[in-house]
Design a protein around this motif. Structure first.
Motif, PDB file in Angstrom:
ATOM      1  N   GLU A  75      30.763   0.566  51.291  1.00 60.57           N
ATOM      2  CA  GLU A  75      30.895  -0.605  50.428  1.00 60.57           C
ATOM      3  C   GLU A  75      31.687  -1.729  51.090  1.00 60.57           C
ATOM      4  OE1 GLU A  75      34.347   2.138  49.585  1.00 60.57           O
ATOM      5  OE2 GLU A  75      32.172   2.371  49.758  1.00 60.57           O
ATOM      6  N   LEU A  76      32.425  -1.407  52.173  1.00 60.19           N
ATOM      7  CA  LEU A  76      33.198  -2.424  52.885  1.00 60.19           C
ATOM      8  C   LEU A  76      32.401  -3.097  53.996  1.00 60.19           C
ATOM      9  CD1 LEU A  76      36.669  -0.683  53.268  1.00 60.19           C
ATOM     10  CD2 LEU A  76      35.910  -2.275  51.522  1.00 60.19           C
ATOM     11  N   ILE A  77      31.207  -2.575  54.286  1.00 60.38           N
ATOM     12  CA  ILE A  77      30.414  -3.046  55.415  1.00 60.38           C
ATOM     13  C   ILE A  77      29.407  -4.097  54.954  1.00 60.38           C
ATOM     14  CG2 ILE A  77      28.784  -2.367  57.218  1.00 60.38           C
ATOM     15  CD1 ILE A  77      30.046   0.446  57.091  1.00 60.38           C
ATOM     16  N   ALA A  78      29.293  -5.182  55.697  1.00 57.34           N
ATOM     17  CA  ALA A  78      28.292  -6.210  55.410  1.00 57.34           C
ATOM     18  C   ALA A  78      27.000  -5.912  56.163  1.00 57.34           C
ATOM     19  CB  ALA A  78      28.811  -7.592  55.788  1.00 57.34           C
ATOM     20  N   TYR A  79      27.113  -5.710  57.489  1.00 57.13           N
ATOM     21  CA  TYR A  79      25.915  -5.426  58.285  1.00 57.13           C
ATOM     22  C   TYR A  79      26.301  -4.928  59.673  1.00 57.13           C
ATOM     23  CZ  TYR A  79      26.736  -9.963  60.577  1.00 57.13           C
ATOM     24  OH  TYR A  79      27.295 -11.008  61.264  1.00 57.13           O
ATOM     25  N   PHE A  80      25.303  -4.433  60.387  1.00 59.76           N
ATOM     26  CA  PHE A  80      25.455  -4.032  61.780  1.00 59.76           C
ATOM     27  C   PHE A  80      24.519  -4.887  62.626  1.00 59.76           C
ATOM     28  CE2 PHE A  80      26.397  -0.225  59.336  1.00 59.76           C
ATOM     29  CZ  PHE A  80      27.550   0.270  59.947  1.00 59.76           C
TER      30      PHE A  80
END
Length: 272
Positions: free
Chosen positions: A12-17
């Motif tokens: 949930e803390l990740i926007a994208y890779f």
């Protein structure tokens, strides 16, 4: 220490890779980024709820703001994130991405909006009155939105009986809690004193000087200095935790704090 495992535990803390050969850049929602020694194809298998919009881009769908069709045939579409960033959606992936977002974001739209909302939610007093059926509660006071989100997810995942309220400032807490009936007092207060240290210390002191509010356990998170720890106990905090910066460390410490205070010790009114 590798950041891959702890990062994947809190998607949930990740926007994208963003992929780069056998490496990938991990972009957190707060703007931080980390280089991972894993290809984007590996991360795609570990995060089935994320969507690969391009051979080099893997996105958290709850962070998507809009999807735009290709302007003309044989051109790429576009996907826009809440942060304003725009990425191409490859032609061969367009149909898959469109269907994925329709299926995932439809029922999860409300959840996604909650996950991205500001920390300063409705006051605990109001929430307690509106949600009487969920009397068990925890209040976390921190200025860091990512830490607030981490706390809420970590606690409610392992201790679903507890409602977590996150607030920016704590100076109003003693006055608000005095208006609650004692059975509706929070089971635990966690105050992040690494910023607004004086306000947090004053809040602890006011709580502990009150004959009734003084029974509420207060955990103080402080900067890793001897003086901060000493000041915390001088203001009568029940626990003082020396804590450096770091989101994954924060999540682990919150879980350990709750394990102790919610499962090990006997709290007032718990009947244990």
């Amino acid at each position: 220490m590798s950041v891959i495992k702890p990062a994947l535990q809190h998607p949930e803390l990740i926007a994208y890779f963003s992929g780069a050969n056998n490496y990938s850049w991990l972009y957190f929602r707060n703007g931080e980024k980390r280089l991972l020694a894993k290809p984007i194809s590996y991360l795609e298998t570990k995060l089935p709820d994320f969507i690969r919009v391009h051979k080099t881009i893997l996105i958290n769908p709850s962070y998507v703001k809009s999807l735009h069709q290709p302007p003309r045939q044989k051109m790429a579409g576009e996907i826009r994130l809440d942060s304003g960033e725009v990425f191409p959606v490859s032609r061969r992936r367009w149909q898959q991405v469109a269907e994925f977002l329709q299926d995932r974001l439809g029922p999860k739209k409300q959840e996604a909006e909650v996950a991205s909302e500001k920390v300063n939610v409705a006051p605990p007093l109001l929430i307690a009155q509106q949600e009487e059926e969920k009397a068990l509660s925890i209040i976390v006071s921190t200025e860091d939105e990512q830490n607030a989100l981490l706390s809420k997810h970590a606690i409610e995942k392992k201790w679903p009986a507890y409602q977590v309220h996150t607030i920016l400032h704590s100076n109003h807490l003693p006055d608000m809690l005095k208006q609650l009936p004692q059975p509706n007092y929070p089971s635990l207060l966690i105050l992040d004193a690494r910023t607004d240290t004086l306000e947090r210390m004053n809040t602890v002191q006011r709580l502990k000087e009150d004959p009734q509010l003084g029974a509420i356990p207060v955990v103080l998170l402080v900067s890793p200095t001897d003086q901060s720890v000493t000041d915390g106990y001088k203001h009568q905090a029940n626990s003082v935790i020396s804590m450096p910066d770091g989101y994954m460390l924060f999540a682990n410490i919150i879980e350990r704090v709750c394990q102790f205070w919610l499962r090990t010790v006997a709290l007032p009114g718990s009947g244990e």
